[in-house]
Every structure is written in structure tokens, then in C-alpha cells.
Scaffold this active site. Structure first.
Site, PDB file in Angstrom:
ATOM      1  N   PRO A   1       1.570   8.461 -68.867  1.00  0.00           N
ATOM      2  CA  PRO A   1       2.962   8.912 -69.060  1.00  0.00           C
ATOM      3  C   PRO A   1       3.423   8.633 -70.488  1.00  0.00           C
ATOM      4  O   PRO A   1       3.344   7.501 -70.960  1.00  0.00           O
ATOM      5  CB  PRO A   1       3.750   8.073 -68.048  1.00  0.00           C
ATOM      6  CG  PRO A   1       2.900   6.870 -67.805  1.00  0.00           C
ATOM      7  CD  PRO A   1       1.482   7.281 -67.993  1.00  0.00           C
TER       8      PRO A   1
ATOM      9  N   CYS B   1       6.660   9.499 -73.066  1.00  0.00           N
ATOM     10  CA  CYS B   1       8.005  10.065 -73.220  1.00  0.00           C
ATOM     11  C   CYS B   1       8.027  11.119 -74.313  1.00  0.00           C
ATOM     12  O   CYS B   1       7.453  10.933 -75.388  1.00  0.00           O
ATOM     13  CB  CYS B   1       9.007   8.958 -73.528  1.00  0.00           C
ATOM     14  SG  CYS B   1       9.307   7.847 -72.156  1.00  0.00           S
TER      15      CYS B   1
ATOM     16  N   ALA C   1       8.006   8.474 -68.202  1.00  0.00           N
ATOM     17  CA  ALA C   1       8.999   7.601 -67.578  1.00  0.00           C
ATOM     18  C   ALA C   1      10.261   8.398 -67.277  1.00  0.00           C
ATOM     19  O   ALA C   1      10.928   8.904 -68.177  1.00  0.00           O
ATOM     20  CB  ALA C   1       9.323   6.431 -68.507  1.00  0.00           C
TER      21      ALA C   1
ATOM     22  N   GLN D   1       6.128   8.884 -63.060  1.00  0.00           N
ATOM     23  CA  GLN D   1       6.469   7.476 -63.245  1.00  0.00           C
ATOM     24  C   GLN D   1       7.981   7.315 -63.160  1.00  0.00           C
ATOM     25  O   GLN D   1       8.727   7.936 -63.924  1.00  0.00           O
ATOM     26  CB  GLN D   1       5.972   6.986 -64.605  1.00  0.00           C
ATOM     27  CG  GLN D   1       6.206   5.511 -64.848  1.00  0.00           C
ATOM     28  CD  GLN D   1       5.799   5.094 -66.249  1.00  0.00           C
ATOM     29  OE1 GLN D   1       6.491   5.406 -67.217  1.00  0.00           O
ATOM     30  NE2 GLN D   1       4.687   4.383 -66.363  1.00  0.00           N
TER      31      GLN D   1
ATOM     32  N   TYR E   1      10.469  -2.898 -69.901  1.00  0.00           N
ATOM     33  CA  TYR E   1      11.604  -2.261 -69.252  1.00  0.00           C
ATOM     34  C   TYR E   1      12.039  -3.106 -68.057  1.00  0.00           C
ATOM     35  O   TYR E   1      11.521  -4.195 -67.837  1.00  0.00           O
ATOM     36  CB  TYR E   1      11.260  -0.808 -68.906  1.00  0.00           C
ATOM     37  CG  TYR E   1      10.959  -0.002 -70.155  1.00  0.00           C
ATOM     38  CD1 TYR E   1      11.911   0.119 -71.163  1.00  0.00           C
ATOM     39  CD2 TYR E   1       9.708   0.567 -70.370  1.00  0.00           C
ATOM     40  CE1 TYR E   1      11.641   0.803 -72.336  1.00  0.00           C
ATOM     41  CE2 TYR E   1       9.428   1.256 -71.544  1.00  0.00           C
ATOM     42  CZ  TYR E   1      10.393   1.371 -72.525  1.00  0.00           C
ATOM     43  OH  TYR E   1      10.128   2.045 -73.695  1.00  0.00           O
TER      44      TYR E   1
ATOM     45  N   ARG F   1       2.543   0.408 -62.807  1.00  0.00           N
ATOM     46  CA  ARG F   1       2.121   0.141 -64.189  1.00  0.00           C
ATOM     47  C   ARG F   1       2.648  -1.218 -64.606  1.00  0.00           C
ATOM     48  O   ARG F   1       3.820  -1.538 -64.425  1.00  0.00           O
ATOM     49  CB  ARG F   1       2.618   1.217 -65.145  1.00  0.00           C
ATOM     50  CG  ARG F   1       2.187   0.944 -66.593  1.00  0.00           C
ATOM     51  CD  ARG F   1       2.340   2.121 -67.523  1.00  0.00           C
ATOM     52  NE  ARG F   1       1.031   2.556 -68.005  1.00  0.00           N
ATOM     53  CZ  ARG F   1       0.855   3.303 -69.096  1.00  0.00           C
ATOM     54  NH1 ARG F   1       1.901   3.708 -69.804  1.00  0.00           N
ATOM     55  NH2 ARG F   1      -0.356   3.675 -69.469  1.00  0.00           N
TER      56      ARG F   1
ATOM     57  N   GLY G   1      -3.542   8.578 -73.532  1.00  0.00           N
ATOM     58  CA  GLY G   1      -2.195   8.871 -73.984  1.00  0.00           C
ATOM     59  C   GLY G   1      -2.208   9.660 -75.271  1.00  0.00           C
ATOM     60  O   GLY G   1      -2.252  10.898 -75.276  1.00  0.00           O
TER      61      GLY G   1
END
Length: 358
Positions: free
Chosen positions: A21, A23, A60, A102, A184, A232, A327
């Protein structure tokens, strides 16, 4: 093994090259289209499905407006967001790729700008909002003091994750991942670096994992029994052992996740301490995944500077992970899976429309 299927619960994932994932910071920041996937997200994700990724984890996706990292993040708190994501999952599924998502809440790292605009805090005047966190501890100098969550607010966020999972299912996703990494909100609760609470959600290891496990339980209850749930994690904060979350903690926590019905641990690291010294290099996070796999029964995916087909194949062949997540390499090269198949002498699953080229 890169091109062998992996079965989790009733779901067969066609290969073990998965998209991590990442962003895109490309949704509308406000108005009716806030948090809604658009043509950029469709083209970005569709290209990786055509390129042969066995599973694609959508970036995300915030479970509430204040859970976004930036005003331009994707969200899944309303019907329009759900509908536009369904357009994407339909295409991914048509290409033989497993659509996954996610779900996230940014906590104290919320309300920041797009990275290419500096990534600094966004104040209310410019469309930002007040961040929330386990404790009133800013992420770093220049970031706002977050509000400490009350127990009532914690319960509401748990409900937000469950509701977003239900929306994800209706949108056609076959895997849901709980984002507990990169500093996060869920990772903030896990780590003593960011969690200074003195109630039942802070202090001891058992208390610090309470909120993450409540989220996992809520998502697992909202998700079909025959479909997998991923988690994750940042396997380490890259801080001294007495100051942050450690790999030992991750192994211990992985056993709890397995007992709660989590099917795979997506093993990353860092992101919770701005001054942490991270030691990077090719496959630098693979040993974290390998240790979890060796000491628990929980399947793992490895991520972090995996760029070469032989490197990826070796990670699986030596039992360090069950899948690899790419990624930045897939940002650079959407067709990496097909090219890896060619390099390793394995037939690639090209779309019919492209067969005349291969």
C-alpha cells in the site's frame, strides 16, 4: 515459489508478488469528493494488475475524516467512496489480481500536507484538523499537540474500523489489512515511545496492545470467515529497547494476532520516532519477517528494498517469508512481475490483449 499460488482461508492468491500500500495523496481534500478514489487511483492500480501482481493492497484508507494522513487521502466512511472503490476492485478482479485494502487512522500524524509540498502540518485555516493520539505527545518539533483520546473516543474508532471493513466487503475487496505500522494510531498505542497513558490502554505490554486487538476483533467480526485479514506492523521503532517497540514485542504480539484470527503479518518497520536511525539496504526488513515466521505459526510477507527477481525468489525459497510486497519498485516498474517471470524462466500471465507482443 514467486509464481506459486498461496491459499489463505478459502482465498487462493495466484502468485506471491504483491503490491504494498502506497499513498498517492490524490483525492479531493474537501467537498462531496473528499476521500473518493478517482481516475488517477484507477489508472495507478489497474496498471499494476495488468503488470501481473498477484495481490494489490490499496493505499492507507482512512476510516474517518480525522483519520486521514493528509486532506488528499482516500477514505472509506461513506457510500460514494465505497462506490468508486468498487469500480477499481472489479477491474483488478477481472485481471486475476486479488483486491485488498489497508484500513488506517493516522492519529498524531494526521492533518499533514502532501509529501511533494513539504509534508508539514496543515492547520485549520488551510483545511486541516486537530490530530488525536493515545497521549498528548507531538510526533516531532513543529507538529501540533494531539488531543488525548478518551475511552469513549477509542470505542468510536474501533467501530469506525468495523464499519469501514463492511464497506470494503461491499466494494468487492477480498482482503482487508489493519494498518498498525509506521507510527500511525495503532502503532502509537503499541509503542511506549508514543503511549504514555496510565489507564487500561497504556503502561504494560498487555495494556498497550489492548486497542490494536480491539480493532482486530472488530474487523475480524465484520469480515467473512472465509476471507483473510492481514495486519501491517512496524517490527521495530529503531530505538533503544527501553524506549520503543522491539522485534521481541512483535514476535509476542504476532502470537496474539494469530489467536484473534489474523491470517498474515505484513512486516515493515519504523515511522513512529522522527529521530530514529534506520539502517536500510537491500532486503533490510526481511530478517524481521523471517524471525516472526520462524518463531510463530503466522504467515508473513516481507517488504523493503526488494528489487531483484532472484533476491525475491531466494527470500521465499529460504523460508524467510510467504510472500514479498513491492512498493517503490512497482512505482518505477508496473510490469516487474512479468519481467521477473521472464528472468526466472516462468510463464507470465499476460492479458489477452497483449499476447501478440510476447
Amino acid at each position: 515459489m514467486l509464481f506459486e499460488p498461496l491459499t489463505l482461508r478459502s482465498l487462493m492468491i495466484p502468485n506471491r508478488i504483491w503490491m504494498a500500500p502506497m499513498c498517492q495523496y490524490s483525492a479531493a481534500p474537501d467537498g462531496p469528493a473528499a476521500g473518493v478514489a478517482n481516475d488517477w487511483h484507477f489508472a495507478h492500480l489497474a496498471a499494476r494488475a495488468v503488470g501481473g501482481a498477484g495481490l494489490i493492497l490499496v493505499e492507507a484508507t482512512a476510516v474517518s475524516p480525522e483519520g486521514r494522513i493528509s486532506p488528499a487521502d482516500l477514505g472509506l466512511w461513506n457510500e460514494r467512496q465505497e462506490k468508486e472503490l468498487a469500480r477499481i476492485t472489479e477491474f483488478l478482479s477481472d485481471q486475476g489480481t486479488v483486491p485488498a485494502i489497508q484500513l488506517a487512522h493516522a492519529g498524531r500524524k494526521a492533518s499533514t500536507d502532501r509529501p511533494w509540498r513539504g509534508g508539514g502540518p496543515v492547520d485549520r485555516v488551510n483545511g486541516g484538523w486537530q490530530p488525536l493520539a493515545p497521549s498528548p505527545v507531538p510526533f516531532t518539533e513543529g507538529h501540533p499537540m494531539p488531543d488525548e483520546l478518551t475511552t469513549t473516543e477509542i470505542r468510536r474508532i474501533v467501530d469506525d474500523f468495523a464499519t469501514a471493513a463492511q464497506r470494503a466487503l461491499r466494494a468487492g475487496f477480498q482482503v482487508v489489512e489493519v494498518h498498525g505500522a509506521h507510527g500511525y494510531l495503532i502503532g502509537q498505542f503499541l509503542s511506549p515511545h508514543s503511549n504514555h497513558r496510565t489507564d487500561g490502554y497504556g503502561g504494560t505490554f498487555e495494556n498497550r496492545i489492548r486497542f490494536p486487538l480491539e480493532v482486530v476483533d472488530a474487523v475480524r467480526a465484520a469480515w467473512p470467515d472465509d476471507l483473510p485479514v492481514f495486519f501491517r506492523i512496524s517490527a521495530t521503532d529503531w530505538l533503544p529497547e527501553d524506549r520503543g517497540w522491539t522485534l521481541d514485542d512483535t514476535v509476542r504480539f504476532a502470537k496474539e494476532l494469530l489467536a484473534r484470527g489474523v491470517d498474515l503479518l505484513d512486516t515493515s518497520s519504523g515511522g513512529n520516532a522522527a529521530n530514529a536511525k534506520v539502517h536500510t539496504g537491500p532486503g533490510y526488513q526481511v530478517p524481521f519477517a523471517a524471525r516472526v515466521r520462524a518463531e510463530t505459526d503466522l504467515p508473513v510477507a516481507a517488504v523493503g528494498e526488494i528489487t531483484d527477481p532472484h533476491q525475491a525468489a531466494t527470500i521465499l525459497a529460504t523460508g524467510q517469508a510467504d510472500a514479498v510486497l513491492l512498493g517503490r519498485e512497482l512505482l518505477r516498474n508496473p510490469y516487474w512481475p512479468h519481467q521477473a517471470a521472464h528472468t526466472l524462466g516462468v510463464p507470465a500471465r499476460w492479458p489477452d490483449q497483449y499476447r501478440r507482443a510476447v
